[in-house]
Design a protein around this motif. Structure first.
Motif, short mmCIF file in Angstrom:
data_model
loop_
_atom_site.label_atom_id
_atom_site.label_comp_id
_atom_site.label_asym_id
_atom_site.label_seq_id
_atom_site.Cartn_x
_atom_site.Cartn_y
_atom_site.Cartn_z
N LEU A 1 -6.37 1.08 4.91
CA LEU A 1 -5.10 1.71 5.26
C LEU A 1 -4.91 2.91 4.34
O LEU A 1 -4.89 2.75 3.11
N HIS A 2 -4.78 4.09 4.94
CA HIS A 2 -4.59 5.28 4.12
C HIS A 2 -3.36 6.03 4.60
O HIS A 2 -3.26 6.38 5.78
N THR A 3 -2.41 6.24 3.69
CA THR A 3 -1.23 7.02 4.06
C THR A 3 -0.82 7.94 2.91
O THR A 3 -1.32 7.82 1.79
N HIS A 4 0.11 8.82 3.26
CA HIS A 4 0.76 9.67 2.25
C HIS A 4 2.22 9.20 2.15
O HIS A 4 3.13 10.00 2.20
N MET A 5 2.42 7.88 2.10
CA MET A 5 3.81 7.38 2.11
C MET A 5 4.56 7.94 0.91
O MET A 5 4.02 8.03 -0.19
N ASN B 1 -2.22 13.58 -6.31
CA ASN B 1 -1.73 14.69 -5.50
C ASN B 1 -2.07 14.55 -4.02
O ASN B 1 -2.28 15.54 -3.31
N HIS B 2 -2.15 13.33 -3.55
CA HIS B 2 -2.59 13.11 -2.18
C HIS B 2 -1.91 11.89 -1.54
O HIS B 2 -1.12 12.04 -0.61
N GLY B 3 -2.17 10.67 -2.01
CA GLY B 3 -1.60 9.49 -1.35
C GLY B 3 -2.26 8.23 -1.87
O GLY B 3 -2.61 8.15 -3.04
ZN LIG Z 1 -4.87 11.70 3.18
#
Ligand SMILES: [Zn+2]
Length: 184
Positions: free
Chosen positions: A99-103, A165-167
């Protein structure tokens, strides 16, 4: 229901819940789940589909060993998702679901200099020795080598990776396990 169908159902529920809990970025970001023993085949969301609208039948079945990854011409998948999720599935046996997000809140933490998640309360302690940090943001994953680099930083014993700096990336042995970690 066979294994692929139940993986489709579970991942779809994860998308819908991520949207409900405001832990998404509309059509950006990706969730994936392996459907083969060696994780070379996995399901992932197609480009352009809002998290709240993902249907089980929308998920694209990627085959890392096939021409054009087995993706039909009518289907579109963000190449950065293949580079990142594909290499993590390939190199990390425990990463069955990714699971990859920028929450927003987690990403804000990931933007702090030298950020470290401290074991300050009981709930935090569930993450003891399970968090890795990628402190070298190196742009979009335009090459498979970026996915390989990220897999190395996460390693085979951690389940959470803060991307400076990403998520964030959360992995688990199943969609349920990864989502429980993600939502915590
Ligand atoms: Zn990303």
């Amino acid at each position: 229901m066979n294994a692929e169908q139940s993986a489709r159902r579970d991942l779809t529920v994860a998308f819908r819940w991520a949207a409900k809990l405001e832990m998404h970025e509309a059509t950006a970001n990706h969730f994936s789940v392996a459907v083969s023993q060696d994780s070379q085949n996995f399901l992932i969301n197609p480009a352009g589909r809002h998290f709240s609208l993902v249907r089980a039948s929308d998920l694209v079945l990627v085959d890392l060993n096939a021409n054009n990854f087995g993706i039909a011409e009518s289907q579109l998948v963000d190449p950065t998702a293949i580079n990142l999720h594909g290499q993590l599935h390939k190199l990390l046996p425990h990463a069955k679901c990714i699971l990859h997000t920028h929450m927003p809140y987690t990403t804000a933490l990931a933007c702090l200099r030298d950020f470290e998640f401290l074991m300050l309360d009981q709930n935090a302690c569930r993450f003891y020795e399970r968090i890795a940090y990628d402190r070298d943001y190196s742009g979009m994953a335009l090459e498979a080598s970026e996915g390989q680099r990220v897999a190395k930083v996460l390693g085979d014993s951690k389940s959470v990776l803060f991307l400076a700096n990403h998520g964030v990336i959360v992995v688990g042995n199943s969609v349920a396990e990864a989502f429980d970690e993600f939502g915590s």
